[in-house]
Design an enzyme around this catalytic site. Structure first.
Site, PDB file in Angstrom:
ATOM      1  CG  ASP A  78       0.387   5.955 -24.471  1.00 62.83           C
ATOM      2  OD1 ASP A  78       1.129   6.452 -23.611  1.00 62.83           O
ATOM      3  OD2 ASP A  78      -0.261   6.640 -25.285  1.00 62.83           O
ATOM      4  CB  CYS A 119       6.853   5.366 -26.578  1.00 53.60           C
ATOM      5  SG  CYS A 119       7.490   3.711 -27.007  1.00 53.60           S
ATOM      6  CG  ASP A 120       2.077   6.366 -27.999  1.00 52.69           C
ATOM      7  OD1 ASP A 120       2.964   5.619 -28.430  1.00 52.69           O
ATOM      8  OD2 ASP A 120       0.884   6.060 -28.004  1.00 52.69           O
ATOM      9  CE  LYS A 121      -0.128  10.458 -25.979  1.00 53.65           C
ATOM     10  NZ  LYS A 121       0.140   9.049 -26.153  1.00 53.65           N
ATOM     11  CB  CYS A 192       3.561  -1.253 -30.479  1.00 50.43           C
ATOM     12  SG  CYS A 192       3.706  -1.511 -28.699  1.00 50.43           S
ATOM     13  CD  GLU A 443      -3.346   6.376 -26.729  1.00 48.83           C
ATOM     14  OE1 GLU A 443      -2.662   7.048 -27.511  1.00 48.83           O
ATOM     15  OE2 GLU A 443      -3.042   5.222 -26.398  1.00 48.83           O
ATOM     16  CB  SER A 469      -4.358   3.242 -28.917  1.00 43.27           C
ATOM     17  OG  SER A 469      -3.249   2.614 -29.515  1.00 43.27           O
TER      18      SER A 469
END
Length: 553
Positions: A78, A119-121, A192, A443, A469
């Site tokens: 992202d 990570c995110d998704k 992160c 985001e 985010s």
């Protein structure tokens, strides 16, 4: 075993011949086949180490008597996708990941699955697949990044990096200062280092019972991460033997547990998209109204970046997610009778968990706030709700009223912010960035970070039908539902309209009469879709609103 459909009987000789072509032996094929879903790639820092995690998982599977078979899952960074058309492709990968994992698992009839996201998704996509498939499954993530250190010794992270750009635009930081952040904000592999979306979801994998203790917090570079992966590989064999499936673990009670831990940790607002979508795949409905009720009774115990100056490595040393959950049990805020991927109940798992640092994890009788990290606001601007990470909002902005500054895209808004057209007291409105309108619900870390970096974080609010985010801080209110492209009232806001925000009372109001809104609605015409071909165009036709988790129908 499911794999018998491709291994047993004369009729399956052609299938076996192809398995032999892969180099598998008769002995290996006699064992359960375990799909190892590796999200390794060379473009996402949180995934560059997953090849090592996958190798450790495979070693664990073999040690426990199974045959591991690896196949891939995609993932988007992202941070790299931020601020351009690439961010439109972030949320939409959640469904691609779920669908492709379903296809691979069903086509090849695995007996169990070890999911390796980070990570995110990628995390919610694989959780959606696990719930949908209902094959014995366990999760082990790639682990969080260590915090960075600037040249003067201060610790830093990605959210600081984005805010540094805003400070540069405001003239309070020079190019040398930006370079210091650029070279030091992200020092290692891993997701992160703050309580951003990836780490939020990896922590909630523990809370919901689908991952072993430490999954959300053991740093990516620690050897303990490899040991955790081996144990996950071993544990999947026990889940297969006992036939413990995701829907035995992901129950209504365990989703409520996850939301409770979410509020205590101060997780990303993106969890309000992902938990409903995962629950939907498990045949369970959770609503934003439930989230507010859970938040109202759940103290916020942690202030990790961006809400504070502590990081995932600190949470790990303090006892991790289980230490937070142990605090929550002191007021009976969790249902500890639920089953977990350990093969034991949450109550059994929490035996021995301890808060080792009360500065990192506040005791439940001394929280940062009596309510949780996320609030759902409602009012005429967002009849179906909108979401704010209240634990990361300055006290001065918990109640705010100001004139609307209206933009029909993130790009228009960021240009105005950088051009210093936004002033203290303003309410920036960014619309047509929702699931349908974007499409893809981008985001918006760039505009929120610019606002903070330019010294406006304590005087300017931002409202959008897009999302933020987990690294965003400030009075950033997203997921406005219904979105502008669906005819929501956010589409009717005009420059200078007064908007009031009251986070403690969970209210948001556009100071325009119903009669005037009706007049504007009669004249409103939805803009032409920005993207008319390809996957995003198909996504826009199928996606539901943010308050329903932006699921596809």
């Amino acid at each position: 075993m499911l794999s018998e459909a491709i291994k047993i009987g004369v009729e399956r000789a052609p299938n076996r011949s192809l398995l032999y072509a892969l180099g598998y032996t008769e002995e290996e094929l006699s064992r359960p086949l375990i799909g190892v879903v590796s999200s390794y790639n060379e473009i996402v820092p949180g995934h560059m180490n997953i090849d090592k995690i996958a190798d450790a998982v495979k070693a664990g599977v073999r040690a426990a008597g199974g045959t591991p078979v690896m196949f891939p899952a995609i993932a988007v960074c992202d941070g790299i996708a931020m601020g351009h058309v690439g961010m439109k492709y972030s949320l939409v990968t959640r469904d691609l990941i779920a669908d492709s994992t379903e296809a691979m698992a069903m086509a090849h009839q695995f007996d169990g699955l070890v999911m390796i996201p980070n990570c995110d998704k990628n995390v919610p996509g694989l959780l959606m697949a696990a719930a949908r498939l209902n094959i014995p499954s366990i999760f082990v993530s790639g682990g969080p990044m260590l915090a960075g250190h600037l040249k003067d010794g201060r610790r830093t992270c990605l959210s600081h990096m984005f805010e540094a750009v805003g400070a540069y635009k405001a003239g309070t930081l020079d190019e040398k200062g930006v370079l210091d952040y650029e070279e030091n904000a992200c020092p290692t592999c891993g997701s992160c280092s703050g309580m951003y979306t990836a780490n939020s979801m990896n922590c909630l994998c523990e809370a919901i019972g689908m991952a072993l203790p430490g999954n959300g917090t053991i740093p990516a570079v620690y050897s303990a991460r490899l040991r955790l992966a081996k144990h996950a590989g071993m544990q999947i064999m026990d889940l297969v033997k006992k036939n413990i499936r995701p829907r035995d673990i992901m129950t209504q009670a365990s989703f409520h547990n996850a939301e409770t831990v979410d509020m205590a940790l101060g997780c990303s607002t993106n969890t309000m998209l992902h938990l409903p979508a995962i629950a939907h795949e498990a045949g369970i409905t959770i609503s934003l109204d439930e989230s507010n009720a859970i938040s109202a009774r759940t103290p916020n115990l942690c202030h990790l970046a961006p809400a504070g100056d502590t990081f995932m490595e600190d949470l790990d040393l303090a006892g991790g997610v289980y230490a937070v959950m142990k605090e929550l049990t002191k007021k009976n805020l969790l249902d500890t009778s639920v089953m977990t991927c350990t093969g034991r109940t949450m109550e059994e798992n929490l035996q021995g968990a301890k808060n080792l640092n009360e500065d990192i994890i506040r005791p439940i009788d001394r929280p940062y706030s009596q309510s949780g990290g996320i609030a759902v606001l409602k009012g005429n601007l967002a009849p179906d709700g909108c979401v704010v990470k209240q634990s990361a909002v300055a006290q001065e902005m918990m109640v705010h009223e100001g004139p609307a500054r209206v933009f029909d895209s993130e790009d228009e808004a960021i240009a105005a912010i950088y051009d210093r057209q936004i002033h203290p007291g303003d309410v920036v409105v960014i619309r047509y960035e929702g699931p349908k309108g974007g499409p893809g619900m981008r985001e918006m870390l760039n505009p929120t970070s610019a606002i903070v970096g330019m010294g406006l974080g304590e005087s300017v609010a931002l409202i959008t039908d897009g999302r933020f985010s987990g690294a965003t801080r400030g009075a950033a209110i997203g997921h406005v539902s219904p979105e502008a492209a669906a005819g929501g009232n956010i589409a009717l806001v005009q420059e200078g309209d007064r908007i009031s925000i009251n986070i403690p009372e969970c209210k948001i109001h556009l100071d325009v009469s119903d009669e005037e809104l009706a007049r504007r609605r009669a004249a409103w015409v939805c803009p032409e879709p920005r993207i008319k071909t390809g996957y995003l165009a198909r996504y826009a036709k199928l996606v539901t609103s943010a308050d329903k988790g932006a699921i596809l129908e």
